[in-house]
Design a protein around this motif. Structure first.
Motif, PDB file in Angstrom:
ATOM      1  N   ASP A 200      81.575  24.812 130.450  1.00 25.87           N
ATOM      2  CA  ASP A 200      82.871  25.074 129.812  1.00 25.87           C
ATOM      3  C   ASP A 200      82.840  26.367 129.010  1.00 25.87           C
ATOM      4  N   ILE A 201      81.716  26.621 128.349  1.00 24.83           N
ATOM      5  CA  ILE A 201      81.576  27.856 127.572  1.00 24.83           C
ATOM      6  C   ILE A 201      81.652  29.071 128.482  1.00 24.83           C
ATOM      7  N   CYS A 202      80.938  29.022 129.604  1.00 28.80           N
ATOM      8  CA  CYS A 202      80.928  30.163 130.527  1.00 28.80           C
ATOM      9  C   CYS A 202      82.317  30.428 131.111  1.00 28.80           C
ATOM     10  N   LYS A 203      83.003  29.369 131.509  1.00 29.16           N
ATOM     11  CA  LYS A 203      84.359  29.523 132.027  1.00 29.16           C
ATOM     12  C   LYS A 203      85.272  30.128 130.961  1.00 29.16           C
ATOM     13  N   TYR A 204      85.137  29.624 129.757  1.00 28.87           N
ATOM     14  CA  TYR A 204      85.954  30.110 128.633  1.00 28.87           C
ATOM     15  C   TYR A 204      85.731  31.602 128.390  1.00 28.87           C
TER      16      TYR A 204
ATOM     17  N   THR B 128      71.671  29.104 130.653  1.00 28.79           N
ATOM     18  CA  THR B 128      72.816  29.409 131.510  1.00 28.79           C
ATOM     19  C   THR B 128      73.814  30.286 130.768  1.00 28.79           C
ATOM     20  N   VAL B 129      74.149  29.898 129.548  1.00 29.04           N
ATOM     21  CA  VAL B 129      75.107  30.677 128.755  1.00 29.04           C
ATOM     22  C   VAL B 129      74.531  32.048 128.409  1.00 29.04           C
TER      23      VAL B 129
ATOM     24  N   PRO C 238      80.524  18.371 117.739  1.00 33.15           N
ATOM     25  CA  PRO C 238      80.425  16.959 117.360  1.00 33.15           C
ATOM     26  C   PRO C 238      79.511  16.138 118.265  1.00 33.15           C
ATOM     27  N   LYS C 239      79.287  16.601 119.500  1.00 35.38           N
ATOM     28  CA  LYS C 239      78.403  15.885 120.417  1.00 35.38           C
ATOM     29  C   LYS C 239      76.937  16.130 120.103  1.00 35.38           C
ATOM     30  N   MET C 240      76.671  17.063 119.183  1.00 30.58           N
ATOM     31  CA  MET C 240      75.307  17.367 118.722  1.00 30.58           C
ATOM     32  C   MET C 240      74.392  17.812 119.861  1.00 30.58           C
ATOM     33  N   LYS C 241      74.941  18.575 120.797  1.00 32.69           N
ATOM     34  CA  LYS C 241      74.157  19.092 121.908  1.00 32.69           C
ATOM     35  C   LYS C 241      74.038  20.607 121.811  1.00 32.69           C
ATOM     36  N   ILE C 242      73.045  21.142 122.505  1.00 25.50           N
ATOM     37  CA  ILE C 242      72.815  22.580 122.568  1.00 25.50           C
ATOM     38  C   ILE C 242      73.062  23.013 124.011  1.00 25.50           C
ATOM     39  N   PRO C 243      73.827  24.107 124.195  1.00 28.53           N
ATOM     40  CA  PRO C 243      74.311  25.102 123.239  1.00 28.53           C
ATOM     41  C   PRO C 243      75.726  24.791 122.744  1.00 28.53           C
ATOM     42  N   ALA C 244      76.184  25.657 121.858  1.00 25.98           N
ATOM     43  CA  ALA C 244      77.563  25.648 121.396  1.00 25.98           C
ATOM     44  C   ALA C 244      77.898  27.082 120.995  1.00 25.98           C
ATOM     45  N   ILE C 245      79.183  27.362 120.886  1.00 29.36           N
ATOM     46  CA  ILE C 245      79.597  28.688 120.418  1.00 29.36           C
ATOM     47  C   ILE C 245      80.651  28.549 119.333  1.00 29.36           C
ATOM     48  N   LYS C 246      80.749  29.595 118.532  1.00 27.71           N
ATOM     49  CA  LYS C 246      81.841  29.749 117.567  1.00 27.71           C
ATOM     50  C   LYS C 246      82.427  31.130 117.826  1.00 27.71           C
ATOM     51  N   ASP C 247      83.621  31.153 118.354  1.00 26.90           N
ATOM     52  CA  ASP C 247      84.287  32.406 118.712  1.00 26.90           C
ATOM     53  C   ASP C 247      85.481  32.573 117.792  1.00 26.90           C
ATOM     54  N   GLY C 248      85.315  33.359 116.742  1.00 31.90           N
ATOM     55  CA  GLY C 248      86.344  33.405 115.710  1.00 31.90           C
ATOM     56  C   GLY C 248      86.413  32.051 115.042  1.00 31.90           C
ATOM     57  N   ASP C 249      87.563  31.389 115.148  1.00 33.58           N
ATOM     58  CA  ASP C 249      87.726  30.048 114.572  1.00 33.58           C
ATOM     59  C   ASP C 249      87.553  28.953 115.619  1.00 33.58           C
TER      60      ASP C 249
ATOM     61  N   GLU D 131      83.021  38.284 116.799  1.00 29.91           N
ATOM     62  CA  GLU D 131      82.421  37.300 115.923  1.00 29.91           C
ATOM     63  C   GLU D 131      81.889  36.106 116.724  1.00 29.91           C
ATOM     64  N   LEU D 132      81.443  36.375 117.926  1.00 27.33           N
ATOM     65  CA  LEU D 132      80.924  35.303 118.774  1.00 27.33           C
ATOM     66  C   LEU D 132      79.514  34.933 118.326  1.00 27.33           C
ATOM     67  N   ILE D 133      79.330  33.661 118.014  1.00 28.22           N
ATOM     68  CA  ILE D 133      78.010  33.150 117.632  1.00 28.22           C
ATOM     69  C   ILE D 133      77.590  32.110 118.664  1.00 28.22           C
ATOM     70  N   LEU D 134      76.387  32.271 119.188  1.00 28.20           N
ATOM     71  CA  LEU D 134      75.836  31.310 120.144  1.00 28.20           C
ATOM     72  C   LEU D 134      74.758  30.494 119.452  1.00 28.20           C
ATOM     73  N   TYR D 135      74.961  29.188 119.397  1.00 25.90           N
ATOM     74  CA  TYR D 135      73.971  28.270 118.830  1.00 25.90           C
ATOM     75  C   TYR D 135      73.134  27.777 120.008  1.00 25.90           C
ATOM     76  N   THR D 136      71.861  28.119 119.987  1.00 28.60           N
ATOM     77  CA  THR D 136      71.098  28.008 121.224  1.00 28.60           C
ATOM     78  C   THR D 136      69.623  27.728 120.970  1.00 28.60           C
ATOM     79  N   ASN D 137      68.921  27.433 122.036  1.00 31.12           N
ATOM     80  CA  ASN D 137      67.471  27.383 122.050  1.00 31.12           C
ATOM     81  C   ASN D 137      67.053  27.671 123.480  1.00 31.12           C
ATOM     82  N   VAL D 138      66.241  28.684 123.680  1.00 29.23           N
ATOM     83  CA  VAL D 138      65.913  29.138 125.038  1.00 29.23           C
ATOM     84  C   VAL D 138      65.178  28.072 125.849  1.00 29.23           C
ATOM     85  N   LEU D 139      64.602  27.065 125.185  1.00 27.39           N
ATOM     86  CA  LEU D 139      63.944  25.978 125.911  1.00 27.39           C
ATOM     87  C   LEU D 139      64.959  25.060 126.591  1.00 27.39           C
ATOM     88  N   SER D 140      66.194  25.127 126.149  1.00 24.76           N
ATOM     89  CA  SER D 140      67.253  24.330 126.755  1.00 24.76           C
ATOM     90  C   SER D 140      67.780  25.032 127.997  1.00 24.76           C
TER      91      SER D 140
END
Length: 243
Positions: free
Chosen positions: A72-76, A19-20, A53-64, A5-14
């Protein structure tokens, strides 16, 4: 924790999003992509603030679990999936320590790149004025000083990538995508940085990076068309000075 259930909130221009995306492609992790349009302010919506909450791109939702910050996302992803990968070799403390030092330096690259890209190019898409030539040169001078430092690092290490001759690490992914941001819009050149030129070419041939570049190239064509034709026509149509 659910891994399907991994969701990546992204924009390829970023560059940080890319990187993610590149690391996900390398690790062959399946995910759903939710594109965020920063030009419409979608990263500032209430629902996205709950994701990041920082309103930056990207972000992920992995389960809950929700989080932002590309590194940090890549390390995670590597650590929670218990994957062995040269992009973030958790089983080699010496290499991860070196990568951490490199990533700290790349923060300077990110700041300099952002000033050039957004103040000297993307500002136009946001309806803002571009800086005069002397101010633009000031931003570029700062960026080129950062390039000088990266060129010196490659010269000292004598490796194809920053940490190896064989595989790019997390710092290569992040650094490369920041380079692409200003090179693609024609605001920076590498004429005086031959080792960085070779490094950019080598990174572009990495399959996981090349796959993301295909998406980026398509989006950049749209952006350049928007900047060259659509925005000027819209401004002309809404201008009242000729009425």
């Amino acid at each position: 924790m659910s891994t399907n259930e991994l969701i990546l909130y992204t924009n390829v221009l970023s560059p940080y999003s890319r990187t993610v995306m590149g690391v996900l492609a390398l690790l062959e992790i399946e995910y759903k992509e939710h594109i965020i349009n920063p030009f419409k302010g979608e990263q500032k919506t209430e629902w996205y603030k709950k994701i990041n909450p920082k309103m930056k791109i990207p972000a992920i939702k992995d389960g809950d679990h929700c989080m932002g910050e590309s590194i940090d996302i890549c390390k995670y992803l590597v650590e929670t999936r218990k994957l062995k990968t040269p992009v973030w070799p958790v089983d080699d403390q010496e290499k991860t320590d070196q990568m951490e030092k490199d990533l700290a330096k790349i923060d300077e690259l990110g700041a300099a790149t952002g000033d050039v890209a957004f103040k000297c190019f993307f500002a136009k898409a946001l309806g803002q004025k571009l800086p005069p030539p002397n101010e633009k040169k000031k931003y570029l001078d700062v960026l080129y000083r950062v390039y000088d430092g990266l060129e010196a690092t490659l010269k000292q290490r004598r490796t194809q990538f920053f940490n190896s001759d064989d595989h790019p690490g997390l710092q290569d992914y992040q650094c490369y995508n920041l380079f692409r941001q200003v090179i693609d819009i024609g605001l920076a050149k590498l004429d005086k940085h031959p080792l960085l030129q070779q490094w950019v070419t080598a990174c572009g041939k990495v399959p996981s990076i090349a796959a993301v570049n295909v998406k980026l190239n398509k989006e950049m064509k749209k952006v350049k068309f928007l900047m060259k034709w659509v925005l000027p026509i819209m401004r002309c149509l809404t201008c009242k000075c000729c009425c």
